[in-house]
Write a protein that holds these residues in place. Structure first.
Motif, PDB file in Angstrom:
ATOM      1  N   VAL A   1       0.855  -1.185   0.000  1.00 29.87           N
ATOM      2  CA  VAL A   1       0.000   0.000   0.000  1.00 29.87           C
ATOM      3  C   VAL A   1       0.891   1.235   0.000  1.00 29.87           C
ATOM      4  O   VAL A   1       2.076   1.173   0.336  1.00 29.87           O
ATOM      5  CB  VAL A   1      -0.927   0.021   1.238  1.00 29.87           C
ATOM      6  N   VAL A   2       0.319   2.356  -0.366  1.00 30.99           N
ATOM      7  CA  VAL A   2       1.108   3.593  -0.423  1.00 30.99           C
ATOM      8  C   VAL A   2       1.643   3.917   0.969  1.00 30.99           C
ATOM      9  O   VAL A   2       1.061   3.508   1.988  1.00 30.99           O
ATOM     10  CB  VAL A   2       0.265   4.759  -0.956  1.00 30.99           C
ATOM     11  N   PRO A   3       2.754   4.650   1.068  1.00 29.04           N
ATOM     12  CA  PRO A   3       3.325   4.988   2.379  1.00 29.04           C
ATOM     13  C   PRO A   3       2.324   5.748   3.245  1.00 29.04           C
ATOM     14  O   PRO A   3       1.480   6.510   2.751  1.00 29.04           O
ATOM     15  CB  PRO A   3       4.524   5.857   2.024  1.00 29.04           C
ATOM     16  N   THR A   4       2.427   5.531   4.521  1.00 26.65           N
ATOM     17  CA  THR A   4       1.570   6.210   5.493  1.00 26.65           C
ATOM     18  C   THR A   4       2.424   6.832   6.593  1.00 26.65           C
ATOM     19  O   THR A   4       3.633   6.597   6.670  1.00 26.65           O
ATOM     20  CB  THR A   4       0.561   5.225   6.117  1.00 26.65           C
ATOM     21  N   GLU A   5       1.775   7.600   7.434  1.00 22.69           N
ATOM     22  CA  GLU A   5       2.421   8.229   8.604  1.00 22.69           C
ATOM     23  C   GLU A   5       3.666   9.027   8.211  1.00 22.69           C
ATOM     24  O   GLU A   5       4.691   9.000   8.885  1.00 22.69           O
ATOM     25  CB  GLU A   5       2.776   7.174   9.649  1.00 22.69           C
ATOM     26  N   LEU A   6       3.548   9.752   7.110  1.00 19.00           N
ATOM     27  CA  LEU A   6       4.662  10.583   6.635  1.00 19.00           C
ATOM     28  C   LEU A   6       4.820  11.808   7.533  1.00 19.00           C
ATOM     29  O   LEU A   6       3.849  12.508   7.844  1.00 19.00           O
ATOM     30  CB  LEU A   6       4.403  11.021   5.188  1.00 19.00           C
ATOM     31  N   SER A   7       6.039  12.080   7.944  1.00 18.73           N
ATOM     32  CA  SER A   7       6.315  13.273   8.761  1.00 18.73           C
ATOM     33  C   SER A   7       7.721  13.758   8.468  1.00 18.73           C
ATOM     34  O   SER A   7       8.572  13.012   7.968  1.00 18.73           O
ATOM     35  CB  SER A   7       6.155  12.968  10.253  1.00 18.73           C
ATOM     36  N   ILE A   8       7.965  15.018   8.803  1.00 20.80           N
ATOM     37  CA  ILE A   8       9.280  15.624   8.614  1.00 20.80           C
ATOM     38  C   ILE A   8       9.588  16.514   9.807  1.00 20.80           C
ATOM     39  O   ILE A   8       8.702  17.203  10.330  1.00 20.80           O
ATOM     40  CB  ILE A   8       9.356  16.423   7.294  1.00 20.80           C
ATOM     41  N   THR A   9      10.819  16.465  10.264  1.00 19.75           N
ATOM     42  CA  THR A   9      11.292  17.344  11.336  1.00 19.75           C
ATOM     43  C   THR A   9      12.525  18.079  10.850  1.00 19.75           C
ATOM     44  O   THR A   9      13.180  17.658   9.893  1.00 19.75           O
ATOM     45  CB  THR A   9      11.623  16.554  12.611  1.00 19.75           C
ATOM     46  N   SER A  10      12.830  19.179  11.509  1.00 21.17           N
ATOM     47  CA  SER A  10      13.964  19.993  11.076  1.00 21.17           C
ATOM     48  C   SER A  10      14.747  20.504  12.274  1.00 21.17           C
ATOM     49  O   SER A  10      14.193  20.694  13.364  1.00 21.17           O
ATOM     50  CB  SER A  10      13.495  21.189  10.231  1.00 21.17           C
ATOM     51  N   VAL A  11      16.031  20.739  12.053  1.00 25.90           N
ATOM     52  CA  VAL A  11      16.905  21.374  13.034  1.00 25.90           C
ATOM     53  C   VAL A  11      17.627  22.512  12.314  1.00 25.90           C
ATOM     54  O   VAL A  11      18.416  22.264  11.383  1.00 25.90           O
ATOM     55  CB  VAL A  11      17.918  20.382  13.629  1.00 25.90           C
ATOM     56  N   LYS A  12      17.357  23.760  12.720  1.00 31.75           N
ATOM     57  CA  LYS A  12      18.012  24.918  12.120  1.00 31.75           C
ATOM     58  C   LYS A  12      19.362  25.119  12.806  1.00 31.75           C
ATOM     59  O   LYS A  12      19.437  25.236  14.035  1.00 31.75           O
ATOM     60  CB  LYS A  12      17.152  26.170  12.292  1.00 31.75           C
ATOM     61  N   VAL A  13      20.416  25.136  12.032  1.00 30.89           N
ATOM     62  CA  VAL A  13      21.758  25.246  12.599  1.00 30.89           C
ATOM     63  C   VAL A  13      21.886  26.544  13.388  1.00 30.89           C
ATOM     64  O   VAL A  13      21.562  27.625  12.883  1.00 30.89           O
ATOM     65  CB  VAL A  13      22.821  25.174  11.488  1.00 30.89           C
ATOM     66  N   GLY A  14      22.341  26.421  14.631  1.00 32.34           N
ATOM     67  CA  GLY A  14      22.568  27.596  15.467  1.00 32.34           C
ATOM     68  C   GLY A  14      21.336  28.156  16.138  1.00 32.34           C
ATOM     69  O   GLY A  14      21.415  29.197  16.804  1.00 32.34           O
ATOM     70  N   ALA A  15      20.193  27.493  15.981  1.00 37.24           N
ATOM     71  CA  ALA A  15      18.972  28.015  16.590  1.00 37.24           C
ATOM     72  C   ALA A  15      19.036  27.888  18.106  1.00 37.24           C
ATOM     73  O   ALA A  15      19.509  26.881  18.646  1.00 37.24           O
ATOM     74  CB  ALA A  15      17.755  27.274  16.052  1.00 37.24           C
ATOM     75  N   ASP A  16      18.588  28.946  18.789  1.00 34.78           N
ATOM     76  CA  ASP A  16      18.481  28.923  20.241  1.00 34.78           C
ATOM     77  C   ASP A  16      17.377  29.883  20.654  1.00 34.78           C
ATOM     78  O   ASP A  16      16.633  30.385  19.812  1.00 34.78           O
ATOM     79  CB  ASP A  16      19.819  29.268  20.920  1.00 34.78           C
ATOM     80  N   GLY A  17      17.282  30.132  21.966  1.00 36.60           N
ATOM     81  CA  GLY A  17      16.219  31.007  22.435  1.00 36.60           C
ATOM     82  C   GLY A  17      16.294  32.400  21.871  1.00 36.60           C
ATOM     83  O   GLY A  17      15.265  33.056  21.662  1.00 36.60           O
ATOM     84  N   ASN A  18      17.501  32.892  21.610  1.00 33.51           N
ATOM     85  CA  ASN A  18      17.666  34.237  21.057  1.00 33.51           C
ATOM     86  C   ASN A  18      17.586  34.255  19.535  1.00 33.51           C
ATOM     87  O   ASN A  18      17.349  35.314  18.940  1.00 33.51           O
ATOM     88  CB  ASN A  18      19.004  34.827  21.506  1.00 33.51           C
ATOM     89  N   ASN A  19      17.823  33.108  18.912  1.00 31.13           N
ATOM     90  CA  ASN A  19      17.818  33.026  17.449  1.00 31.13           C
ATOM     91  C   ASN A  19      16.978  31.829  17.017  1.00 31.13           C
ATOM     92  O   ASN A  19      17.503  30.812  16.551  1.00 31.13           O
ATOM     93  CB  ASN A  19      19.245  32.886  16.915  1.00 31.13           C
ATOM     94  N   PRO A  20      15.661  31.900  17.176  1.00 33.63           N
ATOM     95  CA  PRO A  20      14.811  30.736  16.913  1.00 33.63           C
ATOM     96  C   PRO A  20      14.801  30.297  15.459  1.00 33.63           C
ATOM     97  O   PRO A  20      14.442  29.151  15.172  1.00 33.63           O
ATOM     98  CB  PRO A  20      13.427  31.216  17.354  1.00 33.63           C
ATOM     99  N   ASN A  21      15.200  31.170  14.557  1.00 33.72           N
ATOM    100  CA  ASN A  21      15.154  30.843  13.133  1.00 33.72           C
ATOM    101  C   ASN A  21      16.527  30.529  12.553  1.00 33.72           C
ATOM    102  O   ASN A  21      16.722  30.552  11.344  1.00 33.72           O
ATOM    103  CB  ASN A  21      14.493  31.980  12.366  1.00 33.72           C
ATOM    104  N   GLY A  22      17.496  30.261  13.438  1.00 33.03           N
ATOM    105  CA  GLY A  22      18.822  29.876  12.981  1.00 33.03           C
ATOM    106  C   GLY A  22      19.846  30.955  13.196  1.00 33.03           C
ATOM    107  O   GLY A  22      19.545  32.082  13.594  1.00 33.03           O
ATOM    108  N   ASP A  23      21.116  30.601  12.953  1.00 37.48           N
ATOM    109  CA  ASP A  23      22.231  31.504  13.236  1.00 37.48           C
ATOM    110  C   ASP A  23      22.574  32.426  12.075  1.00 37.48           C
ATOM    111  O   ASP A  23      23.550  33.176  12.142  1.00 37.48           O
ATOM    112  CB  ASP A  23      23.467  30.702  13.638  1.00 37.48           C
TER     113      ASP A  23
END
Length: 357
Positions: A30-52
């Protein structure tokens, strides 16, 4: 400078493998199921949530019964080896994206969209500056003066006489001081200064930063702005005017920015007001970012107005020629309004002016 980019999967991406029919035997895939994607932005932290600022993001895709994956980012189709990949975003500033990912097997495919916000630092080079670190007259290599009153053709019914005296423009203790004062001078009731870089420094496109503390008092009208260097040949508003910051002492707690063009001059529609606090007691950073496509104004690095006309021609966008910088304090006039009868003297202090490209 946020820009929402809506991405759609191309027909080729999804048509490479056809989905299985609904009447498959139980032992067929059957076709693939439960497809998901996660990401890690390089350098992201509390002060730079969208990356360095590097724009690098590491992704992980998972799905049940998937043989391989593909992704579509910025209209770029990617074949994924395994279930992890990295992508480098290059558009400067903080931007929103929607990524389309698809999981495949012999039975067909399934797809999802994944929103992400990424910050990319744009490298800028300092091309001109005045740090005002030498006491005395403003640096003559950087600044000239407009002298006189609005009778010279560049006034707005103001009450001051612009001079080149140290009484009205002086560098002291690391700052430029523009001084507006009440005094009888050459038939005017007030004096002030208007410094210009015309013929000394003119530029096309870039970021301008001016750190300044504004004058106080009813009737003061300080401004940090730019005017087309072809002003003398094509006149105003054909030359274009970029008002980075205007302040009206009669309206404390707010500043404004505006663009003057042949299609919008005088009481301009290309105009925005934003709130400010402690403007006459503390220094703030006033900035403009001018590109081929838009002009964005910022207060203390926070964007509050962007001018980006959908149709660009000489009427709406005369901003493809050199401009020069202007610093001044006007008194009264069309915008400054009524001058407080008790007004005596007030000063705009400028810590620095910097231009980047």
């Amino acid at each position: 400078m946020k820009q929402r980019i809506f991405l759609i999967l191309t027909a080729a991406l999804l048509s490479l493998v056809s989905c299985s029919s609904s009447d498959n035997d139980n032992d067929e895939p059957v076709v693939p199921t439960e497809l998901s994607i996660t990401s890690v932005k390089v350098g992201a932290d509390g002060n730079n949530p969208n990356g360095d600022g590097s724009g690098v993001v590491n992704f992980t895709i998972t799905a049940t019964n998937a043989d391989y994956f593909r992704a579509l980012i910025n209209n770029e189709a990617l074949d994924i080896t395994g279930n992890t990949f990295s992508y480098t975003f290059t558009q400067g500033g903080t931007n929103d994206y929607e990524i389309l990912v698809a999981a495949y097997n012999s039975a067909g495919n399934t797809s999802i969209t994944y929103p992400i916000t990424v910050y990319v630092e744009t490298e800028l080079n300092l091309i001109w500056q005045d740090e005002f670190d030498t006491n005395g007259s403003p640096n003559a290599s950087n600044w000239g003066y407009n002298i006189g009153t609005g009778d010279n053709g560049w006034g707005n019914n103001e009450s001051q006489y612009y001079t080149d005296r140290l009484d009205n423009a002086i560098v002291e203790d690391g700052v430029l001081k523009l001084v507006a004062k009440k005094e009888d001078f050459q038939g005017a009731e007030y004096t002030s200064a208007r410094l210009i870089t015309s013929g000394k420094f003119e530029f096309t496109y870039g970021r301008v930063d001016v750190r300044a503390k504004l004058p106080a008092g009813g009737g003061v009208w300080p401004a940090i702005w730019m005017l087309g260097a072809n002003f003398g040949t094509v006149g105003w508003p054909a030359c274009g005017e970029i008002d980075m910051m205007e302040y009206v002492g009669n309206n404390p707690g707010q500043i404004s920015s505006a663009l003057h063009t042949p299609s919008s001059s005088g009481a301009t529609i290309n105009h925005h007001v934003t709130s400010i606090s402690n403007e006459t007691t503390e220094f703030h950073l006033y900035s403009a970012v001018w590109t081929e496509d838009s002009i964005t104004f910022m207060l203390d690095d926070v964007e509050y107005y962007t001018y980006n006309p959908s149709v660009k021609n000489d009427d709406t966008w005369p901003f493809y020629n050199n401009q020069f910088l202007i610093l001044n304090i006007a008194m009264g006039g069309n915008l400054g309004g009524t001058i407080d009868p008790n007004f005596d003297v007030s000063t705009m202090e400028v810590d620095y002016v910097r231009v980047y490209q």
